[in-house]
Design a protein around this motif. Structure first.
Motif, PDB file in Angstrom:
ATOM      1  N   VAL A   1      34.014  -6.409  47.056  1.00  0.00           N
ATOM      2  CA  VAL A   1      35.446  -6.180  46.816  1.00  0.00           C
ATOM      3  C   VAL A   1      36.274  -7.091  47.721  1.00  0.00           C
ATOM      4  O   VAL A   1      37.233  -7.728  47.276  1.00  0.00           O
ATOM      5  CB  VAL A   1      35.824  -4.692  47.019  1.00  0.00           C
ATOM      6  N   LEU A   2      35.896  -7.167  48.986  1.00  0.00           N
ATOM      7  CA  LEU A   2      36.615  -8.044  49.916  1.00  0.00           C
ATOM      8  C   LEU A   2      36.578  -9.493  49.451  1.00  0.00           C
ATOM      9  O   LEU A   2      37.614 -10.180  49.441  1.00  0.00           O
ATOM     10  CB  LEU A   2      36.022  -7.936  51.324  1.00  0.00           C
ATOM     11  N   VAL A   3      35.429  -9.974  49.031  1.00  0.00           N
ATOM     12  CA  VAL A   3      35.278 -11.369  48.599  1.00  0.00           C
ATOM     13  C   VAL A   3      36.070 -11.631  47.326  1.00  0.00           C
ATOM     14  O   VAL A   3      36.809 -12.618  47.223  1.00  0.00           O
ATOM     15  CB  VAL A   3      33.782 -11.725  48.401  1.00  0.00           C
ATOM     16  N   VAL A   4      35.947 -10.749  46.336  1.00  0.00           N
ATOM     17  CA  VAL A   4      36.645 -10.945  45.058  1.00  0.00           C
ATOM     18  C   VAL A   4      38.156 -10.951  45.267  1.00  0.00           C
ATOM     19  O   VAL A   4      38.862 -11.819  44.748  1.00  0.00           O
ATOM     20  CB  VAL A   4      36.225  -9.866  44.034  1.00  0.00           C
ATOM     21  N   PHE A   5      38.667 -10.008  46.044  1.00  0.00           N
ATOM     22  CA  PHE A   5      40.110  -9.954  46.238  1.00  0.00           C
ATOM     23  C   PHE A   5      40.609 -11.058  47.165  1.00  0.00           C
ATOM     24  O   PHE A   5      41.741 -11.529  47.012  1.00  0.00           O
ATOM     25  CB  PHE A   5      40.553  -8.552  46.668  1.00  0.00           C
ATOM     26  N   ALA A   6      39.787 -11.512  48.091  1.00  0.00           N
ATOM     27  CA  ALA A   6      40.161 -12.680  48.908  1.00  0.00           C
ATOM     28  C   ALA A   6      40.300 -13.904  48.007  1.00  0.00           C
ATOM     29  O   ALA A   6      41.271 -14.666  48.119  1.00  0.00           O
ATOM     30  CB  ALA A   6      39.126 -12.934  50.001  1.00  0.00           C
ATOM     31  N   ALA A   7      39.342 -14.102  47.104  1.00  0.00           N
ATOM     32  CA  ALA A   7      39.401 -15.241  46.182  1.00  0.00           C
ATOM     33  C   ALA A   7      40.607 -15.138  45.258  1.00  0.00           C
ATOM     34  O   ALA A   7      41.327 -16.127  45.024  1.00  0.00           O
ATOM     35  CB  ALA A   7      38.112 -15.322  45.369  1.00  0.00           C
ATOM     36  N   PHE A   8      40.850 -13.948  44.749  1.00  0.00           N
ATOM     37  CA  PHE A   8      42.004 -13.706  43.869  1.00  0.00           C
ATOM     38  C   PHE A   8      43.315 -14.029  44.593  1.00  0.00           C
ATOM     39  O   PHE A   8      44.179 -14.731  44.066  1.00  0.00           O
ATOM     40  CB  PHE A   8      41.960 -12.243  43.406  1.00  0.00           C
ATOM     41  N   GLU A   9      43.447 -13.530  45.808  1.00  0.00           N
ATOM     42  CA  GLU A   9      44.659 -13.783  46.588  1.00  0.00           C
ATOM     43  C   GLU A   9      44.792 -15.262  46.942  1.00  0.00           C
ATOM     44  O   GLU A   9      45.901 -15.803  46.961  1.00  0.00           O
ATOM     45  CB  GLU A   9      44.664 -12.935  47.861  1.00  0.00           C
ATOM     46  N   LEU A  10      43.679 -15.929  47.212  1.00  0.00           N
ATOM     47  CA  LEU A  10      43.714 -17.365  47.516  1.00  0.00           C
ATOM     48  C   LEU A  10      44.234 -18.156  46.317  1.00  0.00           C
ATOM     49  O   LEU A  10      45.126 -18.997  46.459  1.00  0.00           O
ATOM     50  CB  LEU A  10      42.326 -17.856  47.918  1.00  0.00           C
ATOM     51  N   VAL A  11      43.697 -17.879  45.144  1.00  0.00           N
ATOM     52  CA  VAL A  11      44.142 -18.585  43.934  1.00  0.00           C
ATOM     53  C   VAL A  11      45.620 -18.326  43.673  1.00  0.00           C
ATOM     54  O   VAL A  11      46.402 -19.267  43.455  1.00  0.00           O
ATOM     55  CB  VAL A  11      43.283 -18.174  42.715  1.00  0.00           C
ATOM     56  N   LEU A  12      46.032 -17.058  43.721  1.00  0.00           N
ATOM     57  CA  LEU A  12      47.437 -16.743  43.492  1.00  0.00           C
ATOM     58  C   LEU A  12      48.336 -17.350  44.578  1.00  0.00           C
ATOM     59  O   LEU A  12      49.420 -17.858  44.282  1.00  0.00           O
ATOM     60  CB  LEU A  12      47.654 -15.228  43.434  1.00  0.00           C
ATOM     61  N   GLY A  13      47.880 -17.298  45.813  1.00  0.00           N
ATOM     62  CA  GLY A  13      48.671 -17.843  46.917  1.00  0.00           C
ATOM     63  C   GLY A  13      48.901 -19.337  46.794  1.00  0.00           C
ATOM     64  O   GLY A  13      50.004 -19.830  46.995  1.00  0.00           O
ATOM     65  N   VAL A  14      47.845 -20.077  46.452  1.00  0.00           N
ATOM     66  CA  VAL A  14      47.984 -21.526  46.273  1.00  0.00           C
ATOM     67  C   VAL A  14      48.901 -21.814  45.091  1.00  0.00           C
ATOM     68  O   VAL A  14      49.809 -22.648  45.179  1.00  0.00           O
ATOM     69  CB  VAL A  14      46.598 -22.189  46.084  1.00  0.00           C
ATOM     70  N   TRP A  15      48.670 -21.108  43.991  1.00  0.00           N
ATOM     71  CA  TRP A  15      49.479 -21.318  42.782  1.00  0.00           C
ATOM     72  C   TRP A  15      50.960 -21.041  43.052  1.00  0.00           C
ATOM     73  O   TRP A  15      51.834 -21.842  42.735  1.00  0.00           O
ATOM     74  CB  TRP A  15      48.938 -20.411  41.685  1.00  0.00           C
ATOM     75  N   MET A  16      51.251 -19.896  43.663  1.00  0.00           N
ATOM     76  CA  MET A  16      52.645 -19.525  43.919  1.00  0.00           C
ATOM     77  C   MET A  16      53.300 -20.431  44.952  1.00  0.00           C
ATOM     78  O   MET A  16      54.484 -20.730  44.851  1.00  0.00           O
ATOM     79  CB  MET A  16      52.721 -18.070  44.369  1.00  0.00           C
ATOM     80  N   SER A  17      52.542 -20.852  45.949  1.00  0.00           N
ATOM     81  CA  SER A  17      53.100 -21.687  47.014  1.00  0.00           C
ATOM     82  C   SER A  17      53.413 -23.106  46.556  1.00  0.00           C
ATOM     83  O   SER A  17      54.398 -23.698  46.979  1.00  0.00           O
ATOM     84  CB  SER A  17      52.125 -21.756  48.195  1.00  0.00           C
ATOM     85  N   PHE A  18      52.552 -23.647  45.704  1.00  0.00           N
ATOM     86  CA  PHE A  18      52.688 -25.061  45.358  1.00  0.00           C
ATOM     87  C   PHE A  18      53.166 -25.329  43.936  1.00  0.00           C
ATOM     88  O   PHE A  18      53.645 -26.433  43.654  1.00  0.00           O
ATOM     89  CB  PHE A  18      51.366 -25.784  45.633  1.00  0.00           C
TER      90      PHE A  18
END
Length: 139
Positions: A11-28
């Motif tokens: 769960v930690l890994v999946v949600f870390a990856a999910f947040e990373l993808v969304l974070g990069v997308w939203m930031s850039f």
């Protein structure tokens, strides 16, 4: 590693990856993110807000990833609680603001958000389950 610990770490890994993808997308690429179906249900578009939220999601991804790597008991609980603080309020908001002119997207959105609450919640509850002690060898 026990199946319970494997579930928590997954769960930690999946949600870390999910947040990373969304974070990069939203930031850039905030305008591209805003173009997704359902986001324009509550206008207006705010580049500033999306970039800020993207940065916060990158921070959340970092916390979840470090918890998955170290598997420190306290950090794991704090990371899951922090994620739940966002996910639950996000679900509550959207549950009250569904636009039924798009029932397919409303159902999809509500399903994804419900899973984004239930998976970390069950992982958090699993951290509260005591792990059985290994029997000592009789030497």
């Amino acid at each position: 590693m026990s199946p319970l610990k494997m579930y928590i770490r997954s769960v930690l890994v999946v949600f870390a990856a999910f947040e990373l993808v969304l974070g990069v997308w939203m930031s850039f690429l905030p305008a591209s993110f805003y173009a997704m179906p359902t986001l324009d249900w509550t206008p207006p578009y705010s580049e500033h807000l999306l970039r800020d939220l993207g940065g916060m999601k990158l921070g959340m991804a970092l916390i979840l990833a470090v918890a998955a790597i170290t598997f420190d008991h306290l950090l794991t609980k704090v990371a899951l609680l922090a994620y739940l603080a966002f996910a639950l309020t996000h679900l509550i908001f959207h549950a009250g603001h569904l636009h039924w002119q798009s029932p397919g997207w409303s159902i999809t959105l509500l399903t994804i958000m419900t899973v984004s609450v239930l998976a970390p919640l069950t992982a958090l509850l699993a951290t509260l389950t005591p792990t059985p002690k290994k029997p000592r060898s009789a030497n």
